[in-house]
Design a protein around this motif. Structure first.
Motif, PDB file in Angstrom:
ATOM      1  N   PHE A   1       1.558 -22.107 -37.596  1.00 46.40           N
ATOM      2  CA  PHE A   1       1.691 -21.716 -36.196  1.00 46.40           C
ATOM      3  C   PHE A   1       2.479 -20.425 -36.084  1.00 46.40           C
ATOM      4  CE2 PHE A   1       0.065 -25.392 -34.005  1.00 46.40           C
ATOM      5  CZ  PHE A   1       0.322 -26.464 -34.837  1.00 46.40           C
ATOM      6  N   CYS A   2       2.045 -19.562 -35.172  1.00 47.71           N
ATOM      7  CA  CYS A   2       2.883 -18.436 -34.780  1.00 47.71           C
ATOM      8  C   CYS A   2       3.336 -18.670 -33.340  1.00 47.71           C
ATOM      9  CB  CYS A   2       2.161 -17.104 -34.910  1.00 47.71           C
ATOM     10  SG  CYS A   2       0.702 -16.960 -33.883  1.00 47.71           S
ATOM     11  N   ALA A   3       4.446 -18.060 -32.978  1.00 51.43           N
ATOM     12  CA  ALA A   3       5.007 -18.262 -31.650  1.00 51.43           C
ATOM     13  C   ALA A   3       5.808 -17.042 -31.238  1.00 51.43           C
ATOM     14  CB  ALA A   3       5.892 -19.505 -31.618  1.00 51.43           C
ATOM     15  N   ALA A   4       5.806 -16.758 -29.937  1.00 46.94           N
ATOM     16  CA  ALA A   4       6.559 -15.622 -29.407  1.00 46.94           C
ATOM     17  C   ALA A   4       7.317 -16.083 -28.175  1.00 46.94           C
ATOM     18  CB  ALA A   4       5.620 -14.474 -29.050  1.00 46.94           C
ATOM     19  N   PRO A   5       8.465 -15.459 -27.890  1.00 50.12           N
ATOM     20  CA  PRO A   5       9.296 -15.936 -26.793  1.00 50.12           C
ATOM     21  C   PRO A   5       8.737 -15.591 -25.420  1.00 50.12           C
ATOM     22  CG  PRO A   5      10.317 -14.033 -27.819  1.00 50.12           C
ATOM     23  CD  PRO A   5       9.124 -14.381 -28.641  1.00 50.12           C
ATOM     24  N   TYR A   6       9.130 -16.410 -24.441  1.00 51.96           N
ATOM     25  CA  TYR A   6       8.852 -16.118 -23.048  1.00 51.96           C
ATOM     26  C   TYR A   6       9.482 -14.780 -22.692  1.00 51.96           C
ATOM     27  CZ  TYR A   6       7.335 -20.911 -21.941  1.00 51.96           C
ATOM     28  OH  TYR A   6       6.662 -22.100 -21.864  1.00 51.96           O
ATOM     29  N   ARG A   7       8.858 -14.060 -21.799  1.00 53.49           N
ATOM     30  CA  ARG A   7       9.330 -12.738 -21.392  1.00 53.49           C
ATOM     31  C   ARG A   7      10.771 -12.808 -20.898  1.00 53.49           C
ATOM     32  NH1 ARG A   7       6.596  -8.154 -19.739  1.00 53.49           N
ATOM     33  NH2 ARG A   7       7.799  -6.744 -18.423  1.00 53.49           N
ATOM     34  N   GLY A   8      11.595 -11.943 -21.440  1.00 54.92           N
ATOM     35  CA  GLY A   8      12.981 -11.852 -20.981  1.00 54.92           C
ATOM     36  C   GLY A   8      13.878 -12.950 -21.490  1.00 54.92           C
ATOM     37  N   SER A   9      13.349 -13.822 -22.306  1.00 56.41           N
ATOM     38  CA  SER A   9      14.158 -14.939 -22.787  1.00 56.41           C
ATOM     39  C   SER A   9      14.701 -14.644 -24.165  1.00 56.41           C
ATOM     40  CB  SER A   9      13.325 -16.219 -22.820  1.00 56.41           C
ATOM     41  OG  SER A   9      14.069 -17.248 -23.426  1.00 56.41           O
ATOM     42  N   ALA A  10      15.989 -14.821 -24.349  1.00 58.37           N
ATOM     43  CA  ALA A  10      16.601 -14.651 -25.666  1.00 58.37           C
ATOM     44  C   ALA A  10      16.741 -15.992 -26.372  1.00 58.37           C
ATOM     45  CB  ALA A  10      17.972 -14.018 -25.528  1.00 58.37           C
ATOM     46  N   LEU A  11      16.235 -17.024 -25.731  1.00 59.75           N
ATOM     47  CA  LEU A  11      16.388 -18.350 -26.304  1.00 59.75           C
ATOM     48  C   LEU A  11      15.098 -18.768 -27.009  1.00 59.75           C
ATOM     49  CD1 LEU A  11      18.183 -19.975 -23.258  1.00 59.75           C
ATOM     50  CD2 LEU A  11      19.193 -18.839 -25.221  1.00 59.75           C
ATOM     51  N   GLY A  12      15.073 -19.996 -27.479  1.00 58.67           N
ATOM     52  CA  GLY A  12      13.912 -20.466 -28.239  1.00 58.67           C
ATOM     53  C   GLY A  12      12.779 -20.972 -27.390  1.00 58.67           C
ATOM     54  N   ARG A  13      12.630 -20.453 -26.164  1.00 59.18           N
ATOM     55  CA  ARG A  13      11.472 -20.837 -25.357  1.00 59.18           C
ATOM     56  C   ARG A  13      10.297 -20.037 -25.885  1.00 59.18           C
ATOM     57  NH1 ARG A  13      11.760 -20.497 -19.147  1.00 59.18           N
ATOM     58  NH2 ARG A  13       9.888 -21.737 -19.514  1.00 59.18           N
ATOM     59  N   LEU A  14       9.386 -20.713 -26.548  1.00 59.76           N
ATOM     60  CA  LEU A  14       8.328 -20.016 -27.258  1.00 59.76           C
ATOM     61  C   LEU A  14       6.958 -20.418 -26.754  1.00 59.76           C
ATOM     62  CD1 LEU A  14       9.630 -20.394 -30.928  1.00 59.76           C
ATOM     63  CD2 LEU A  14       9.957 -18.457 -29.392  1.00 59.76           C
ATOM     64  N   HIS A  15       6.045 -19.417 -26.725  1.00 59.43           N
ATOM     65  CA  HIS A  15       4.618 -19.685 -26.560  1.00 59.43           C
ATOM     66  C   HIS A  15       4.056 -19.860 -27.955  1.00 59.43           C
ATOM     67  CE1 HIS A  15       4.384 -18.567 -22.325  1.00 59.43           C
ATOM     68  NE2 HIS A  15       5.085 -17.491 -22.592  1.00 59.43           N
ATOM     69  N   PHE A  16       3.385 -20.985 -28.190  1.00 62.42           N
ATOM     70  CA  PHE A  16       2.799 -21.248 -29.502  1.00 62.42           C
ATOM     71  C   PHE A  16       1.298 -20.994 -29.475  1.00 62.42           C
ATOM     72  CE2 PHE A  16       5.780 -23.326 -32.416  1.00 62.42           C
ATOM     73  CZ  PHE A  16       6.878 -23.467 -31.598  1.00 62.42           C
ATOM     74  N   GLY A  17       0.769 -20.511 -30.603  1.00 54.41           N
ATOM     75  CA  GLY A  17      -0.667 -20.501 -30.792  1.00 54.41           C
ATOM     76  C   GLY A  17      -1.146 -21.912 -31.139  1.00 54.41           C
ATOM     77  N   ALA A  18      -2.459 -22.071 -31.205  1.00 57.82           N
ATOM     78  CA  ALA A  18      -3.048 -23.392 -31.480  1.00 57.82           C
ATOM     79  C   ALA A  18      -3.047 -23.740 -32.962  1.00 57.82           C
ATOM     80  CB  ALA A  18      -4.466 -23.467 -30.931  1.00 57.82           C
ATOM     81  N   GLY A  19      -2.698 -22.768 -33.813  1.00 59.36           N
ATOM     82  CA  GLY A  19      -2.548 -23.059 -35.234  1.00 59.36           C
ATOM     83  C   GLY A  19      -3.755 -22.695 -36.077  1.00 59.36           C
ATOM     84  N   THR A  20      -3.507 -22.436 -37.350  1.00 59.43           N
ATOM     85  CA  THR A  20      -4.554 -22.276 -38.369  1.00 59.43           C
ATOM     86  C   THR A  20      -4.370 -23.390 -39.381  1.00 59.43           C
ATOM     87  OG1 THR A  20      -4.725 -19.866 -38.171  1.00 59.43           O
ATOM     88  CG2 THR A  20      -5.429 -20.857 -40.251  1.00 59.43           C
ATOM     89  N   GLN A  21      -5.389 -24.210 -39.526  1.00 58.34           N
ATOM     90  CA  GLN A  21      -5.323 -25.327 -40.479  1.00 58.34           C
ATOM     91  C   GLN A  21      -5.815 -24.831 -41.838  1.00 58.34           C
ATOM     92  OE1 GLN A  21      -7.504 -28.769 -39.226  1.00 58.34           O
ATOM     93  NE2 GLN A  21      -6.348 -30.140 -40.528  1.00 58.34           N
ATOM     94  N   LEU A  22      -4.932 -24.840 -42.814  1.00 63.01           N
ATOM     95  CA  LEU A  22      -5.252 -24.334 -44.152  1.00 63.01           C
ATOM     96  C   LEU A  22      -5.353 -25.478 -45.140  1.00 63.01           C
ATOM     97  CD1 LEU A  22      -5.544 -22.027 -46.233  1.00 63.01           C
ATOM     98  CD2 LEU A  22      -3.058 -22.069 -46.460  1.00 63.01           C
ATOM     99  N   ILE A  23      -6.454 -25.483 -45.888  1.00 63.89           N
ATOM    100  CA  ILE A  23      -6.604 -26.445 -46.990  1.00 63.89           C
ATOM    101  C   ILE A  23      -6.767 -25.640 -48.266  1.00 63.89           C
ATOM    102  CG2 ILE A  23      -8.003 -28.297 -47.962  1.00 63.89           C
ATOM    103  CD1 ILE A  23      -8.893 -28.947 -45.099  1.00 63.89           C
ATOM    104  N   VAL A  24      -5.922 -25.889 -49.232  1.00 60.39           N
ATOM    105  CA  VAL A  24      -6.031 -25.242 -50.534  1.00 60.39           C
ATOM    106  C   VAL A  24      -6.697 -26.224 -51.495  1.00 60.39           C
ATOM    107  CG1 VAL A  24      -4.811 -24.139 -52.436  1.00 60.39           C
ATOM    108  CG2 VAL A  24      -3.991 -23.852 -50.090  1.00 60.39           C
ATOM    109  N   ILE A  25      -7.789 -25.739 -52.108  1.00 59.05           N
ATOM    110  CA  ILE A  25      -8.613 -26.600 -52.961  1.00 59.05           C
ATOM    111  C   ILE A  25      -8.344 -26.295 -54.428  1.00 59.05           C
ATOM    112  CG2 ILE A  25     -11.002 -27.249 -53.476  1.00 59.05           C
ATOM    113  CD1 ILE A  25     -11.685 -25.935 -50.731  1.00 59.05           C
ATOM    114  N   PRO A  26      -8.210 -27.337 -55.263  1.00 56.49           N
ATOM    115  CA  PRO A  26      -7.941 -27.096 -56.699  1.00 56.49           C
ATOM    116  C   PRO A  26      -9.093 -26.354 -57.370  1.00 56.49           C
ATOM    117  CG  PRO A  26      -7.634 -29.413 -56.138  1.00 56.49           C
ATOM    118  CD  PRO A  26      -8.221 -28.754 -54.937  1.00 56.49           C
TER     119      PRO A  26
END
Lengths: 112, 111
Positions: B86-111
């Motif tokens: 997941f990547c995430a970026a803060p809400y505008r003007g917020s110095a705290l951990g209020r984050l907008h998250f992406g929906a994620g990239t599901q990674l599978i590593v195969i042997p």
């Protein structure tokens, strides 16, 4: 290092039931957060608290209450569980001056 | 619409190969965080970035605030790299951990 402990790990509730999730952190962080994660989606902010006894609504606060009883603990209450609801609730904390988040392992909720 | 868009949504990698995950922002992101959610569900903080590049072992991340994107490069993929990123970026003007998250990239590593 510190740790964030969420209890319970799994929670099964009945429709309409009031359910409480707990979170404890020993990082001595000022700010704590509750995020909700639905399957296949990113996290959405429910409530956060910048200090003891403070409470701020996030994007998803309707249907929830929260309480910051002391600096180290932050609880979340589902006021009326919805039938067939399934989600993971993640607690996090950060230092006030930074926004690097540290997460707990989550509480997995299922409503019958 | 989504403020943070991640691509691809899912990815399979052969062990030992390289790949890059991308995060595009429709908000004026000032910082970005990357997380890995392992198969047990725990979210691990990988990077906290201001504009620029950071590297940690086989992972490298770049944040370009002017063009509103961030990338996470995985080199020599290992089985334990599997999980959802997941990547995430803060809400505008917020110095705290209020984050907008992406929906994620599901990674599978195969042997």
């Amino acid at each position: 290092g510190g740790i964030i402990t969420q209890t319970p790990k799994f929670l099964i509730g009945q429709e309409g039931q009031k359910l409480t999730l707990k979170c404890q952190q020993n990082f001595n962080h000022d700010t704590m957060y509750w995020y909700r994660q639905d399957s296949g989606k990113g996290l959405r902010l429910i409530y956060y608290s910048i200090t003891e006894n403070d409470l701020q609504k996030g994007d998803l606060s309707e249907g929830y209450d929260a309480s910051r009883e002391k600096k180290s603990s932050f609880s979340l209450t589902v006021t009326s569980a919805q039938k067939n609801e399934m989600a993971v609730f993640l607690c996090a904390s950060s230092m006030r001056s930074q926004n690097t988040l540290y997460f707990g392992a989550g509480t997995r909720l299922s409503v019958l | 619409g989504d403020k943070v868009k991640q691509s691809p949504s899912a990815l399979s990698l052969q062990e030992g190969t390289n790949s890059a995950l991308r995060c595009n922002f429709s908000i004026a992101a000032t910082t970005v965080q990357w997380f890995l959610q392992n198969p047990r569900g725990s979210l691990i903080n990988l990077f906290y970035l201001v504009p620029g590049t950071k590297e940690n072992g086989r992972l490298k991340s770049t944040f370009n605030s002017k063009e509103s994107y961030s990338t996470l490069h995985i080199r020599d993929a290992q089985l334990e790299d599997s999980g959802t990123y997941f990547c995430a970026a803060p809400y505008r003007g917020s110095a705290l951990g209020r984050l907008h998250f992406g929906a994620g990239t599901q990674l599978i590593v195969i042997p």
